[in-house]
Design an enzyme around this catalytic site. Structure first.
Site, PDB file in Angstrom:
ATOM      1  CD  GLU A  31      -2.844   1.098   2.467  1.00 24.43           C
ATOM      2  OE1 GLU A  31      -3.647   2.036   2.635  1.00 24.43           O
ATOM      3  OE2 GLU A  31      -2.825   0.078   3.194  1.00 24.43           O
ATOM      4  CG  ASN A  76      -7.531   2.382   5.571  1.00 27.85           C
ATOM      5  OD1 ASN A  76      -8.353   1.507   5.317  1.00 27.85           O
ATOM      6  ND2 ASN A  76      -7.079   2.588   6.788  1.00 27.85           N
ATOM      7  CG  ASN A 176      -9.397  -1.275   2.005  1.00 29.36           C
ATOM      8  OD1 ASN A 176      -8.918  -2.379   2.214  1.00 29.36           O
ATOM      9  ND2 ASN A 176      -9.305  -0.287   2.895  1.00 29.36           N
ATOM     10  CD  GLU A 177      -9.910  -2.348   6.393  1.00 28.42           C
ATOM     11  OE1 GLU A 177      -9.832  -1.194   6.883  1.00 28.42           O
ATOM     12  OE2 GLU A 177      -9.145  -3.268   6.725  1.00 28.42           O
ATOM     13  CE1 TYR A 248      -3.074  -6.446   9.253  1.00 24.41           C
ATOM     14  CE2 TYR A 248      -5.299  -5.544   9.320  1.00 24.41           C
ATOM     15  CZ  TYR A 248      -4.107  -5.754   8.655  1.00 24.41           C
ATOM     16  OH  TYR A 248      -3.948  -5.268   7.377  1.00 24.41           O
ATOM     17  CD  GLU A 296      -5.964  -4.712   4.752  1.00 19.63           C
ATOM     18  OE1 GLU A 296      -5.781  -4.462   5.968  1.00 19.63           O
ATOM     19  OE2 GLU A 296      -6.425  -3.890   3.938  1.00 19.63           O
ATOM     20  CD  GLN A 353       0.666  -2.417   3.611  1.00 17.55           C
ATOM     21  OE1 GLN A 353       1.519  -1.913   2.897  1.00 17.55           O
ATOM     22  NE2 GLN A 353      -0.378  -1.751   4.033  1.00 17.55           N
TER      23      GLN A 353
END
Length: 505
Positions: A31, A76, A176-177, A248, A296, A353
């Site tokens: 990213e 993001n 994304n999200e 996460y 992710e 990442q």
């Protein structure tokens, strides 16, 4: 073997096939965030930099991992990104305020440069489109720019930019999200579902051969989970091929036994999303199975507090730079094992990442690139975890942790590679103080002998690697035997193990 050890058994059989492992479960993520791009993969003036400014030492480490697919450019970041800013002559590209991470985006690296880098490291690209501030038009134009051969405005513009052949990007993320309040252009489930469907429909008209990923919940802890999946898939099920999952884990309370059991939460997350997908499949009377893209995932908590001190509106500041310890590597191993045991539905996964930002690879400005502790289970799974995922039949002692009950000390997955005629057993001993005596029944693999037993172990769970020294690194374990169809070994306390068998020792 000593009689006072904990004991576990495992059966491996060719008949217990879960599914063919999609190699893309060993994907990763770059990213435009922190030093992932600027100061990570890209550092003009570095001693190893190529003609485009990409670091050769970093490319070598990425090639060693054999990363099959890399998600780009966010994250993001993508929800406020104008892709047109990152193409054409570099000197003419605008600098922008990047609102997701409050930095300056110089746009020195954009679509074509990243595609060239990905080609150099042998990776496909999972391209994300902006469904935060933009939508159908920008997405279909980007796809035309990337994939159409020529003879149209956007494809000819790519050719004018020096890229004659189309990139042929196969996999695309629809945002994304989008459920997250931190996201630029946050949507309700119904708003996102409608926009994603219409965007995907238009993109498929441009290129019918692409794969599309519908945006799932930002994590299983979101208050809307799994209702978000149910509502959005009502709209996107017919146009999408995958739904995304993000997760996460951290160990803020320093409870290692509980931390190493977090993969049980991951297991529950996967099963819940799978069940939700199958509910929508039944509701729609569809014949299509929706697959999962875990695009992710990682351990992430070490850097959270330090990131509040970042000076805004700088280029490539040090953000989200977790320095991983040994126990982090163990949980990464368990998460990979979990993906393998769900190879029938989890078809893609991106360790988030790849470089500097919560990453297995770290760099020093103008200096070395080096391997974090989590590099090694990722490397071993990517190298030896390709083939058929077999269901391990396990009998293991268990323990109770703060958040989990009946946690097996033995966490394992099995992969049978028919091409190389090799069998690999991935095994973690979660016990923090005692070795685990393991007996594996491999009589279904007649004539197989031990190739090697790789072990990742350290006496200190908090041990970290640095640019100067690899404190945590794999070694060859001793004492493992394969005889009369059984493998017998002793798994060190708190250890990651890769036991490889084949007809050629």
């Amino acid at each position: 073997m000593a009689s006072d050890k904990l004991r576990a058994t495992l059966i491996a059989d060719k008949s217990f096939v879960i599914a063919e492992v999609d190699k893309r479960i060993y994907g990763s993520f770059i990213e435009h965030l922190g030093r992932a791009v600027y100061g990570g993969i890209y550092e003009p003036g570095h001693a190893t930099a190529d003609s485009l400014g990409f670091r050769g030492d970093v490319k070598a480490l990425v090639k060693e991992l054999d990363v099959p697919i890399i998600r780009y450019p966010g994250g993001n970041f993508v929800s406020g990104y104008n892709w047109e800013d990152g193409v054409g002559p570099v000197e003419q590209r605008p600098r922008r305020l990047e609102l997701a991470w409050r930095t300056i985006e110089p746009n020195e690296v954009g679509t074509n440069e990243f595609m060239e880098w990905a080609k150099d490291v042998g990776s496909e690209v999972m391209m994300a489109v902006n469904l935060g501030t933009r939508g159908v038009d920008a997405a279909r134009n980007l796809l035309e720019y990337c994939n159409h051969p020529g003879g149209t405005y956007w494809s000819d513009l790519r050719r004018q930019h020096g890229v004659a052949q189309p990139h042929k990007i196969k996999t695309w993320c629809l945002g994304n999200e989008m459920d997250g309040p931190w996201q630029i252009g946050q949507k309700t489930a119904a708003e996102y579902g409608r926009l994603a469907y219409e965007t995907g429909k238009a993109m498929r008209l441009v290129d019918p051969d692409i794969e599309l990923v519908s945006c799932g919940s930002s994590s299983s802890a979101m208050p809307t989970f799994p209702e978000w999946e149910a509502v959005t898939l009502e709209h996107t099920y017919d146009v999408a091929d995958y739904v995304s999952l993000h997760q996460y884990y951290g160990n803020r309370d320093n409870d290692s036994a509980n931390f190493l059991a977090r993969s049980m939460d991951l297991e529950h997350f996967i099963r819940t999303v799978t069940a939700t997908c199958d509910y929508i499949k039944a509701k729609k009377r569809s014949k299509k199975t929706m697959y999962l893209s875990f695009d992710e995932w990682n351990v992430w908590y070490h850097s959270n507090e330090s990131d509040t001190k970042i000076e805004p509106w700088t280029i490539g500041p040090a953000q989200l730079e977790d320095h991983y310890n040994f126990e982090d590597a163990l949980l990464i191993g368990s998460m990979l094992i979990t993906f393998l045991r769900h190879a029938d539905r989890v078809k893609m996964a991106c360790l988030a990442q790849l470089v500097n930002v919560i990453a297995p690879i770290m760099t020093e400005a103008g200096g070395a690139a080096w391997k974090q502790t989590i590099f090694y289970p990722y490397l071993h799974a990517s190298t030896y975890g390709r083939g058929l995922s077999l269901q391990p039949i396990v009998n293991s002692p268990k323990y109770d942790a703060q958040d989990y009950t009946d946690v097996p000390y033995l966490d394992s997955a099995i992969v049978y590679n028919q091409e190389s005629d090799e069998l690999t057993i991935f095994a973690i001993n979660r016990h923090l103080e005692e070795a685990l005596e393991l007996k594996c029944d491999v009589r279904g693999f007649e004539g197989y002998r031990l190739i090697e037993h790789i072990e990742l172990h350290h006496d200190d769970l908090k041990a970290v690697n640095t640019a100067q020294e690899q404190h945590v690194k794999p070694r060859q374990a001793s004492g493992t035997e394969c005889k009369d169809g059984f493998v017998e070994t002793l798994l060190s306390e708190a250890s990651w193990n890769v036991i490889r068998l084949g007809k050629k020792a």
